[in-house]
Design an enzyme around this catalytic site. Structure first.
Site, PDB file in Angstrom:
ATOM      1  N   CYS A 129       0.827  -1.206   0.000  1.00  0.00           N
ATOM      2  CA  CYS A 129       0.000   0.000   0.000  1.00  0.00           C
ATOM      3  C   CYS A 129       0.869   1.267   0.000  1.00  0.00           C
ATOM      4  CB  CYS A 129      -0.987  -0.022   1.157  1.00  0.00           C
ATOM      5  SG  CYS A 129      -2.351   1.149   0.944  1.00  0.00           S
ATOM      6  N   HIS A 162      -3.658  -5.098   0.432  1.00  0.00           N
ATOM      7  CA  HIS A 162      -3.217  -5.538   1.757  1.00  0.00           C
ATOM      8  C   HIS A 162      -3.413  -7.045   1.926  1.00  0.00           C
ATOM      9  CE1 HIS A 162      -2.832  -1.569   3.843  1.00  0.00           C
ATOM     10  NE2 HIS A 162      -3.636  -1.194   2.854  1.00  0.00           N
ATOM     11  N   GLU A 212      -2.186  -8.963   4.144  1.00  0.00           N
ATOM     12  CA  GLU A 212      -2.221  -9.341   5.562  1.00  0.00           C
ATOM     13  C   GLU A 212      -3.608  -9.186   6.169  1.00  0.00           C
ATOM     14  OE1 GLU A 212      -2.412  -5.119   5.676  1.00  0.00           O
ATOM     15  OE2 GLU A 212      -1.097  -6.428   4.488  1.00  0.00           O
TER      16      GLU A 212
END
Length: 353
Positions: A166, A277, A279
């Protein structure tokens, strides 16, 4: 290159496989097969990976990856007012889940601190900084120092991988463009999206050997989690000459239909970046994060990126001078705090003075 290139690659896993298949058969078939092999060879040469000889230890089973901290927003800072930077715990878990350990990299430190950390860790992860400035923040300044160290190391044959997520993706583009910003405003906040693979993905280091089911999930399902207001378009990547440094591997679209670059891979360096993202699919459950894909295939896809980067970090020879020094830097010296009650983005965060 069709978007289903991975569905048929088991028949020809590499150029050598294709050439091997050319050994027998009608002359026309042999000629066609060699032509295909030549085309793929030319495609692969566009990814030179590294200009010099690479020294690395592929048996490093103790990889340590640095995560760059960032200045907290007002809401997150309210949890630990005396702290000057933080790291969302989801990034730490994301790497630890693939067998890596983490060293937090603090902001506003002397250059000697960053050199010590750089010489001791096996890879660096740039994490998103919310509203952090790419130019004037401690996050941006520390990232710039570490980026230059990574360029220098790799130029000297010292393998050192870098990953940007990001804002980290945006920071890599900014630094690689000579500290110039070629991003454009976009509307892709709290949005799940699929990836549209570009032809170079099939010969990239990131996606070439990815499991077929992961590639199918990424391309067919809205499995990537996007939280950004700035984008890099393919047009700007070319206009800025950044396409001489990075190859775009996949794109996504924002709420207004704008197509933006979602994955990049450096041509001559072990640098990767994703605008989304990975994660969050596994570790973020904020009530306001309504778009985050939590189904099993999306979770597996998110974990694939961590597995890839940790395996790259295993190739680095960097290490701390001693186990005792290593222990003083590791994230285990800090305890994460609950931040979901003040921030819609992170369940837990680590804070640093």
């Amino acid at each position: 290159m069709p978007t289903v290139w991975w569905a048929e690659r088991n028949q020809c896993e590499s150029i050598l496989d294709i050439v091997g298949m050319c050994g027998t058969g009608p002359l026309v078939a042999i000629a066609l097969c060699l032509l295909i092999a030549g085309v793929l060879a030319n495609q692969q040469r566009t990814f030179r990976f590294h200009p010099n000889s690479i020294r690395y230890n592929v048996n490093n089973n103790r990889p340590i990856i640095g995560i760059l901290s960032q200045e907290p927003s007002k809401s997150i800072a309210s949890v630990s007012p005396e702290s000057v930077s933080y790291i969302a715990a989801s990034y730490v878990k994301w790497l630890e889940g693939q067998g890596a350990r983490v060293v937090p990299i603090k902001v506003n430190q002397p250059d000697s601190y960053y050199k010590t950390v750089f010489d001791s860790i096996n890879g660096r992860l740039l994490i998103p900084g919310g509203g952090a400035s790419l130019v004037s923040s401690g996050y941006g300044k520390a990232g710039s120092i570490l980026y230059d160290l990574a360029i220098e190391a790799n130029n000297n044959g010292d393998f050192f991988p870098v990953w940007g997520t990001c804002l980290g993706f945006e920071l890599l583009l900014y630094l690689s463009a000579g500290r110039k910003n070629f991003l454009t405003p976009c509307n892709s906040y709290n949005r799940a999206a699929s990836l549209k693979f570009i032809s170079d993905a099939s010969v990239s280091r990131l996606y070439q050997r990815a499991p077929n089911d992961v590639l199918k999930t990424l391309s067919k399902e809205k499995s990537t989690s996007n939280f950004h207001h700035w984008c890099m378009t393919k047009e700007n990547l070319t206009a800025s000459s950044l396409d001489n440094f990075y190859r775009p591997l996949a794109t996504s679209t924002d709420d207004d239909g704008l197509e933006f670059v979602a994955t990049i891979e450096a041509i001559d360096y072990p640098f990767w970046g994703v605008q989304f993202h990975p994660e969050k699919n596994v570790y973020e459950w904020g009530a306001n994060l309504t778009s985050v894909p939590h189904w099993p295939s999306a979770i597996k896809a998110g974990q694939y990126f961590a597995e890839f980067f940790v395996n790259q970090a295993r190739k680095s020879q960097h290490r701390f001078a001693s186990r005792q020094e290593e222990a003083t830097y590791l994230i285990y010296n800090y305890a994460p705090l609950y931040t979901a009650n003040v921030s819609s983005s992170f369940l837990q965060s680590y804070f640093f003075d």
